[in-house]
Design a protein around this motif. Structure first.
Motif, mmCIF file in Angstrom:
data_model
loop_
_atom_site.group_PDB
_atom_site.id
_atom_site.type_symbol
_atom_site.label_atom_id
_atom_site.label_comp_id
_atom_site.label_asym_id
_atom_site.label_seq_id
_atom_site.Cartn_x
_atom_site.Cartn_y
_atom_site.Cartn_z
ATOM 1 N N VAL A 18 21.789 -3.127 -8.680
ATOM 2 C CA VAL A 18 20.453 -3.491 -9.153
ATOM 3 C C VAL A 18 20.045 -4.892 -8.714
ATOM 4 O O VAL A 18 18.882 -5.140 -8.423
ATOM 5 C CB VAL A 18 20.375 -3.355 -10.699
ATOM 6 N N LYS A 19 20.996 -5.824 -8.662
ATOM 7 C CA LYS A 19 20.718 -7.205 -8.267
ATOM 8 C C LYS A 19 19.607 -7.835 -9.120
ATOM 9 O O LYS A 19 18.648 -8.410 -8.605
ATOM 10 C CB LYS A 19 20.373 -7.293 -6.790
ATOM 11 N N ALA A 20 19.743 -7.727 -10.430
ATOM 12 C CA ALA A 20 18.749 -8.258 -11.364
ATOM 13 C C ALA A 20 18.840 -9.784 -11.440
ATOM 14 O O ALA A 20 19.904 -10.368 -11.209
ATOM 15 C CB ALA A 20 18.975 -7.661 -12.754
ATOM 16 N N ASP A 21 17.725 -10.402 -11.792
ATOM 17 C CA ASP A 21 17.720 -11.844 -12.016
ATOM 18 C C ASP A 21 18.544 -12.202 -13.255
ATOM 19 O O ASP A 21 19.130 -13.279 -13.325
ATOM 20 C CB ASP A 21 16.288 -12.359 -12.215
ATOM 21 N N VAL A 23 20.900 -10.073 -16.580
ATOM 22 C CA VAL A 23 21.409 -8.832 -17.152
ATOM 23 C C VAL A 23 21.544 -9.009 -18.657
ATOM 24 O O VAL A 23 22.028 -10.042 -19.123
ATOM 25 C CB VAL A 23 22.779 -8.453 -16.541
ATOM 26 N N VAL A 132 15.896 -0.794 -16.353
ATOM 27 C CA VAL A 132 15.508 -1.976 -15.592
ATOM 28 C C VAL A 132 14.095 -2.352 -16.011
ATOM 29 O O VAL A 132 13.196 -1.501 -16.007
ATOM 30 C CB VAL A 132 15.566 -1.715 -14.063
ATOM 31 N N GLU A 134 10.885 -4.845 -15.323
ATOM 32 C CA GLU A 134 10.248 -5.739 -14.362
ATOM 33 C C GLU A 134 8.996 -6.315 -14.999
ATOM 34 O O GLU A 134 8.269 -5.601 -15.697
ATOM 35 C CB GLU A 134 9.886 -4.991 -13.085
#
Length: 163
Positions: A18-21, A23, A132, A134
């Protein structure tokens, strides 16, 4: 995400994919803290966790205030009312919780309540899941639910206006 129940490798795989900013893990990670992904992360203690972690946390980004808890202290399996009151007390726009292993995404009284489900052991839902979120600069958030293999769960999530 929530309720990974010892599946540290799966948790890390999802985080890498996912490479989230940031978690958020809503508890019941059920591993030692050093097995959690080394990323920007808010983690709370669930009823099955032995590691020391906060029982609840408030995290803010981009003007959006998140309240994070596992949910067992707020009877989330029967009603969202107790957690709604707590979210109001801490003035959160979004309350994130787990415990029930069932994905929930609903808005009440201007607050968004998100349970990502369980990535390990879903209950009352057909597949393991995570969510997720956004944000955009208009005060709208977009929530998408995924299976652990990355497929979108279309009947969960949506777009919500926070302010």
């Amino acid at each position: 995400m929530s309720d990974s129940h010892g599946k540290a490798n799966l948790l890390k795989q999802i985080v890498q994919k996912v490479k989230a900013d940031h978690v958020i893990h809503c508890g019941d990670f059920c591993t030692s803290a050093d097995q959690l992904p080394d990323v920007s992360m808010t983690v709370v203690q669930g009823n099955c966790d032995w590691e020391d972690a906060p029982k609840e946390s408030v995290w803010e980004t981009g003007g959006i205030r998140f309240y994070v808890t596992h949910g067992h202290r707020y009877q989330v399996k029967t009603s969202l009312l107790p957690i709604r009151y707590r979210a109001e007390e801490v003035d959160a726009h979004i309350a994130c919780f787990g415990h029930s292993h069932f994905p929930v995404c609903e808005q009440a009284n201007g607050r968004l309540f998100i349970n990502p489900g369980s990535i390990a052991y879903p209950r009352g839902f057909r597949v393991p899941s995570y969510a997720v979120l956004e944000t955009d600069c208009t005060g709208t958030v977009h929530v998408t639910y995924y299976t652990t293999n990355g497929k979108i769960i279309g009947e969960r999530g949506g777009s919500y206006v926070l302010f």
